[in-house]
Design a protein around this motif. Sequence first.
Motif, PDB file in Angstrom:
ATOM      1  N   TRP A  43       0.878  -1.206  -0.056  1.00 52.68           N
ATOM      2  CA  TRP A  43      -0.084  -0.077  -0.028  1.00 52.68           C
ATOM      3  C   TRP A  43       0.847   1.319   0.013  1.00 52.68           C
ATOM      4  CZ3 TRP A  43       0.507  -3.474   4.081  1.00 52.68           C
ATOM      5  CH2 TRP A  43       1.211  -2.907   5.261  1.00 52.68           C
ATOM      6  N   SER A  44       0.273   2.468  -0.316  1.00 57.59           N
ATOM      7  CA  SER A  44       1.047   3.678  -0.326  1.00 57.59           C
ATOM      8  C   SER A  44       0.928   4.344   1.031  1.00 57.59           C
ATOM      9  CB  SER A  44       0.145   4.774  -1.238  1.00 57.59           C
ATOM     10  OG  SER A  44       0.475   4.233  -2.444  1.00 57.59           O
ATOM     11  N   ALA A  45       1.818   5.020   1.497  1.00 58.92           N
ATOM     12  CA  ALA A  45       1.916   5.765   2.818  1.00 58.92           C
ATOM     13  C   ALA A  45       2.460   7.227   2.646  1.00 58.92           C
ATOM     14  CB  ALA A  45       2.683   4.947   3.630  1.00 58.92           C
ATOM     15  N   CYS A  49       4.229  11.249   7.505  1.00 59.85           N
ATOM     16  CA  CYS A  49       3.781  10.862   8.790  1.00 59.85           C
ATOM     17  C   CYS A  49       3.567   9.050   8.890  1.00 59.85           C
ATOM     18  CB  CYS A  49       2.273  11.361   8.935  1.00 59.85           C
ATOM     19  SG  CYS A  49       1.082  10.828   7.802  1.00 59.85           S
ATOM     20  N   ARG A  50       3.713   8.737   7.661  1.00 61.20           N
ATOM     21  CA  ARG A  50       4.258   7.296   7.467  1.00 61.20           C
ATOM     22  C   ARG A  50       2.579   6.432   7.584  1.00 61.20           C
ATOM     23  NH1 ARG A  50       8.654   7.534   5.335  1.00 61.20           N
ATOM     24  NH2 ARG A  50      10.499   7.771   6.736  1.00 61.20           N
ATOM     25  N   LYS A  51       1.572   7.225   7.547  1.00 58.37           N
ATOM     26  CA  LYS A  51       0.069   6.767   7.646  1.00 58.37           C
ATOM     27  C   LYS A  51      -0.291   6.251   6.270  1.00 58.37           C
ATOM     28  CE  LYS A  51      -1.060   8.482  11.783  1.00 58.37           C
ATOM     29  NZ  LYS A  51      -1.449   7.994  12.852  1.00 58.37           N
ATOM     30  N   LYS A  52      -0.977   5.058   6.236  1.00 58.52           N
ATOM     31  CA  LYS A  52      -1.447   4.516   5.440  1.00 58.52           C
ATOM     32  C   LYS A  52      -2.456   5.277   4.447  1.00 58.52           C
ATOM     33  CE  LYS A  52      -3.699   0.072   3.693  1.00 58.52           C
ATOM     34  NZ  LYS A  52      -4.291  -1.274   4.252  1.00 58.52           N
ATOM     35  N   ARG A  70      -2.896  17.809  -0.334  1.00 59.96           N
ATOM     36  CA  ARG A  70      -2.159  17.824   1.010  1.00 59.96           C
ATOM     37  C   ARG A  70      -2.608  16.483   1.630  1.00 59.96           C
ATOM     38  NH1 ARG A  70      -0.172  21.765   3.431  1.00 59.96           N
ATOM     39  NH2 ARG A  70      -0.306  23.851   2.704  1.00 59.96           N
ATOM     40  N   CYS A  71      -1.933  15.838   2.437  1.00 61.95           N
ATOM     41  CA  CYS A  71      -1.912  14.815   3.112  1.00 61.95           C
ATOM     42  C   CYS A  71      -3.267  14.918   4.240  1.00 61.95           C
ATOM     43  CB  CYS A  71      -0.735  13.973   3.875  1.00 61.95           C
ATOM     44  SG  CYS A  71      -1.017  12.758   4.873  1.00 61.95           S
ATOM     45  N   ARG A  72      -4.181  13.817   3.935  1.00 64.48           N
ATOM     46  CA  ARG A  72      -5.418  14.049   4.842  1.00 64.48           C
ATOM     47  C   ARG A  72      -5.082  13.728   6.512  1.00 64.48           C
ATOM     48  NH1 ARG A  72     -10.823  13.247   4.095  1.00 64.48           N
ATOM     49  NH2 ARG A  72     -10.272  12.417   2.031  1.00 64.48           N
TER      50      ARG A  72
END
Length: 178
Positions: A43-45, A49-52, A70-72
């Motif tokens: 999966w992508s991260a 923040c390294r969150k999936k 932007r990252c959620r």
Amino acid sequence: METYLATTWWLLFWTALGLCTGSFLNAVIYRLPRGKSLTEPLWSACPFCRKKIAWYDNLPILSFLNLRGRCRQCDVPIPTRYLVIEVLMGMIVLVLLDAFFIGNVRAGLSKSQFGLTDQLSFDWPILVAHIILFACLLALSAIDLEHYWVDIRFTNFVTIAGFAMHMIWTPKHSAAWP
């Protein structure tokens, strides 16, 4: 009317395939120069923040626009390169489809009175081979621009794919094939 519907469906299908290929290329462009595996994790991260990244936040173009780049999770800006690579790959696939099957600029391909579906049933390997070639060239160029690094694995992959596609597709219907 039926031919236009079939052509529209194929255009949408190949555009979506090109956009998804561009999305995968972004993972390749990010991971290969950093020595990361393409298969682990699957999966992508977010690199910050390294969150999936959820599947609905990983849709080509739409997610970038929906998230306003932007990252959620951490609200860090997503590099515009991701959007550019996806759009370029989508456009490349459409240009190749047009060149080979709609504009018929390549001699030796089957000409069919039944439309694009029939042409693709015979000559799809040449389209796939060129998509692989241009995808590798795009990824190679993006990596070179960012890291000044050219990976020989791209040229090896394109060579193997080219031979494989040629083994699948040798045009018997064309005496004009060079």
